[in-house]
Structure formats: C-alpha cells, structure tokens
Design a protein around this motif. Structure first.
Motif, PDB file in Angstrom:
ATOM      1  N   UNK A  59      50.431  40.384  25.904  1.00 59.36           N
ATOM      2  CA  UNK A  59      50.681  41.459  26.862  1.00 59.36           C
ATOM      3  C   UNK A  59      51.344  42.647  26.175  1.00 59.36           C
ATOM      4  N   UNK A  60      52.270  42.365  25.267  1.00 59.03           N
ATOM      5  CA  UNK A  60      53.001  43.431  24.577  1.00 59.03           C
ATOM      6  C   UNK A  60      52.093  44.251  23.673  1.00 59.03           C
ATOM      7  N   UNK A  61      51.174  43.581  22.994  1.00 64.12           N
ATOM      8  CA  UNK A  61      50.337  44.268  22.007  1.00 64.12           C
ATOM      9  C   UNK A  61      49.071  44.871  22.625  1.00 64.12           C
ATOM     10  N   UNK A  62      48.701  44.418  23.823  1.00 63.32           N
ATOM     11  CA  UNK A  62      47.418  44.816  24.398  1.00 63.32           C
ATOM     12  C   UNK A  62      47.234  46.325  24.589  1.00 63.32           C
ATOM     13  N   UNK A 102      34.064  38.517  32.407  1.00 62.50           N
ATOM     14  CA  UNK A 102      33.144  38.820  31.314  1.00 62.50           C
ATOM     15  C   UNK A 102      31.698  38.800  31.804  1.00 62.50           C
ATOM     16  N   UNK A 103      31.348  37.818  32.605  1.00 64.57           N
ATOM     17  CA  UNK A 103      29.991  37.710  33.131  1.00 64.57           C
ATOM     18  C   UNK A 103      29.636  38.909  34.006  1.00 64.57           C
ATOM     19  N   UNK A 104      30.645  39.473  34.666  1.00 63.78           N
ATOM     20  CA  UNK A 104      30.428  40.637  35.529  1.00 63.78           C
ATOM     21  C   UNK A 104      30.602  41.953  34.776  1.00 63.78           C
ATOM     22  N   UNK A 105      30.890  41.858  33.473  1.00 66.96           N
ATOM     23  CA  UNK A 105      31.079  43.062  32.666  1.00 66.96           C
ATOM     24  C   UNK A 105      32.369  43.794  32.971  1.00 66.96           C
ATOM     25  N   UNK A 106      33.380  43.067  33.454  1.00 65.36           N
ATOM     26  CA  UNK A 106      34.632  43.690  33.878  1.00 65.36           C
ATOM     27  C   UNK A 106      35.844  43.225  33.077  1.00 65.36           C
ATOM     28  N   UNK A 107      35.622  42.394  32.072  1.00 67.02           N
ATOM     29  CA  UNK A 107      36.757  41.821  31.341  1.00 67.02           C
ATOM     30  C   UNK A 107      37.594  42.881  30.620  1.00 67.02           C
ATOM     31  N   UNK A 108      36.943  43.821  29.954  1.00 62.41           N
ATOM     32  CA  UNK A 108      37.680  44.865  29.250  1.00 62.41           C
ATOM     33  C   UNK A 108      38.449  45.766  30.198  1.00 62.41           C
ATOM     34  N   UNK A 109      37.816  46.120  31.298  1.00 62.26           N
ATOM     35  CA  UNK A 109      38.429  47.019  32.279  1.00 62.26           C
ATOM     36  C   UNK A 109      39.681  46.412  32.897  1.00 62.26           C
ATOM     37  N   UNK A 113      45.270  44.443  33.530  1.00 62.90           N
ATOM     38  CA  UNK A 113      45.595  44.206  34.939  1.00 62.90           C
ATOM     39  C   UNK A 113      45.835  42.732  35.225  1.00 62.90           C
ATOM     40  N   UNK A 114      45.033  41.863  34.612  1.00 66.73           N
ATOM     41  CA  UNK A 114      45.223  40.420  34.802  1.00 66.73           C
ATOM     42  C   UNK A 114      46.568  40.002  34.220  1.00 66.73           C
ATOM     43  N   UNK A 115      46.877  40.480  33.012  1.00 62.64           N
ATOM     44  CA  UNK A 115      48.145  40.133  32.385  1.00 62.64           C
ATOM     45  C   UNK A 115      49.328  40.622  33.213  1.00 62.64           C
ATOM     46  N   UNK A 116      49.221  41.822  33.760  1.00 61.97           N
ATOM     47  CA  UNK A 116      50.298  42.366  34.584  1.00 61.97           C
ATOM     48  C   UNK A 116      50.494  41.517  35.833  1.00 61.97           C
ATOM     49  N   UNK A 117      49.388  41.129  36.462  1.00 59.00           N
ATOM     50  CA  UNK A 117      49.483  40.314  37.675  1.00 59.00           C
ATOM     51  C   UNK A 117      50.204  38.999  37.394  1.00 59.00           C
ATOM     52  N   UNK A 118      49.886  38.390  36.251  1.00 58.83           N
ATOM     53  CA  UNK A 118      50.466  37.092  35.895  1.00 58.83           C
ATOM     54  C   UNK A 118      51.899  37.219  35.403  1.00 58.83           C
ATOM     55  N   UNK A 119      52.135  38.168  34.515  1.00 56.80           N
ATOM     56  CA  UNK A 119      53.414  38.201  33.813  1.00 56.80           C
ATOM     57  C   UNK A 119      54.471  39.116  34.423  1.00 56.80           C
ATOM     58  N   UNK A 120      54.029  40.190  35.092  1.00 57.03           N
ATOM     59  CA  UNK A 120      54.987  41.113  35.712  1.00 57.03           C
ATOM     60  C   UNK A 120      55.099  40.883  37.211  1.00 57.03           C
ATOM     61  N   UNK A 133      42.449  37.006  46.543  1.00 55.68           N
ATOM     62  CA  UNK A 133      43.164  38.129  47.167  1.00 55.68           C
ATOM     63  C   UNK A 133      43.369  39.237  46.143  1.00 55.68           C
ATOM     64  N   UNK A 134      43.767  38.829  44.937  1.00 57.88           N
ATOM     65  CA  UNK A 134      43.984  39.810  43.878  1.00 57.88           C
ATOM     66  C   UNK A 134      42.673  40.472  43.481  1.00 57.88           C
ATOM     67  N   UNK A 135      41.603  39.703  43.385  1.00 59.78           N
ATOM     68  CA  UNK A 135      40.281  40.236  43.040  1.00 59.78           C
ATOM     69  C   UNK A 135      39.884  41.319  44.034  1.00 59.78           C
ATOM     70  N   UNK A 136      40.114  41.043  45.303  1.00 56.93           N
ATOM     71  CA  UNK A 136      39.793  42.025  46.349  1.00 56.93           C
ATOM     72  C   UNK A 136      40.627  43.287  46.175  1.00 56.93           C
ATOM     73  N   UNK A 137      41.902  43.132  45.837  1.00 54.86           N
ATOM     74  CA  UNK A 137      42.789  44.290  45.663  1.00 54.86           C
ATOM     75  C   UNK A 137      42.363  45.174  44.499  1.00 54.86           C
ATOM     76  N   UNK A 138      41.598  44.594  43.554  1.00 54.01           N
ATOM     77  CA  UNK A 138      41.121  45.340  42.394  1.00 54.01           C
ATOM     78  C   UNK A 138      39.781  46.019  42.637  1.00 54.01           C
ATOM     79  N   UNK A 139      39.253  45.850  43.839  1.00 56.06           N
ATOM     80  CA  UNK A 139      37.974  46.467  44.162  1.00 56.06           C
ATOM     81  C   UNK A 139      36.786  45.735  43.582  1.00 56.06           C
TER      82      UNK A 139
END
Length: 216
Positions: A59-62, A102-109, A113-120, A133-139
C-alpha cells in the motif's frame, strides 16, 4: 580568474550530480533469480509486481508504482500478480477480488482503491456481502463482478497464482521481477518510495543490453 572560477563551479556541480545519483549494488539492492523465468511477451522488457491487497508495504509503495507505470515506454510490459502462499487461506478472498477485477479489465484502475478499503477503511472485503456493497460504491457492475468472482475460471486461476508464487520463490511482498532474471523489493533497496522505481528503471536499462528470455 573568471575562467578558473567558472571551471570550479562546473566541476563542483558535476561532483554534486554524481554523488546524488542512484547507485545500486547487485547482491544488496537486487539479485539474480536462482532459476530464470520466461517473459510473457517476447521482445519486451517485463516487470512483474507480486503483491497482496492486505500488505501495508504494498500500500505504501503503490502510489509510486502507479505513477511510474503510467509513463512506461511501449517496450516494457508491466503486470501485477496477487501472491498466493500455500497454507494462507486468508489470502484467497483477496486474490479472487484481483482476478475478478482483472477479468473485467479494472484491476489497474482499482488497485489502490481496494487497498484503501482494506487497510484504511477497514472493510472486510473477504465477506462477499460487504464486498458487493463496496463494488457497487465503485460504480462497477455488481452482476458482472459477482459472476466472475464466483466463476469456475476464477477459482481455477487461484492455482495459477499459487504456482507463480512458488515458481518465482516469492517469500515477501511487494517483490518485483524484471525480465525473469532479477528480483528486487523496497526491503532490498531500503525505502518504500520512488527509490524502487529507479531500481526498476536501472534493471530495465540493463535488460535492454541483454535481451530477456523468450516465452517457451
């Protein structure tokens, strides 16, 4: 007199520049893989980032990695691999998120955000209800995500992640592999900042002088 002063200033500037340049040492800042691995795209330089969504060091280096990845030349193939260590079932839920995105082509984008949701935000994304619920919040299309997340292909690919983790002998994250030849990490270079991307640039330059192994 003036000429001598100018020469002195130029020399001092040159020495300062040289002393501030990054100098990386093999065996300390990076090392050769004990077993070289083929690259995914023949003719391109390759950088693989092994990471875990739950890793604070990742998360720090990302942010530095993302800024670097956005400016990569066309001859560099950068890809991420979510680590899967044997016996660590707590990683499976996070790895499935990565594979679905990754399968949806959204992993980089959505990497940060995933790390923030988990760690922050401390959202337990390994709980499917909270994840959706989180997936929906991300559009993100929830139905499409859920179908891929629970799909046979995603579960099968978990084995591929575990195999790659073993094959590249990844024992900590984040870890970077360049051209299937060299391994480096923030722990090795001693900093969780842009130092690691400078290290990667140096290894890429080194790789251009010695072509990467072709895919078998």
């Amino acid at each position: 007199m003036l000429k001598n002063w100018i020469k002195t200033v130029v020399l001092a500037a040159s020495l300062l520049s040289a002393s501030s340049a990054f100098a990386f040492t093999e065996g300390k800042d990076f090392k050769a893989l004990s077993k070289p691995m083929p690259v995914a795209v023949a003719g391109k330089q390759e950088v693989i980032e092994f990471f875990w969504y739950g890793c604070p060091h990742c998360y720090a280096v990302e942010p530095h990695v993302e800024a670097w990845a956005a400016k990569l030349p066309k001859d560099v193939n950068f890809r991420r691999v979510h680590v899967m260590w044997d016996g660590r079932n707590d990683m499976e839920g996070h790895a499935k998120i990565f594979l679905a995105l990754q399968a949806l082509g959204l992993d980089g984008k959505h990497q940060q955000a995933v790390m923030k949701a988990i760690q922050t935000d401390r959202i337990e994304l390994r709980n499917e209800a909270k994840l959706l619920e989180w997936v929906k919040s991300q559009g993100i299309d929830v139905a499409k995500f859920k179908a891929v997340y629970n799909g046979f292909s995603t579960n099968a690919q978990l084995k591929n992640l575990a195999a790659m983790t073993r094959d590249y002998q990844i024992d900590g994250v984040p870890t970077f592999i360049v051209n299937g030849k060299w391994v480096t990490s923030p722990a090795m270079v001693g900093a969780e900042d842009a130092t690691i991307t400078k290290m990667l640039d140096e290894l890429i330059a080194k790789g251009r002088k010695a072509p990467a192994a072709k895919k078998k």
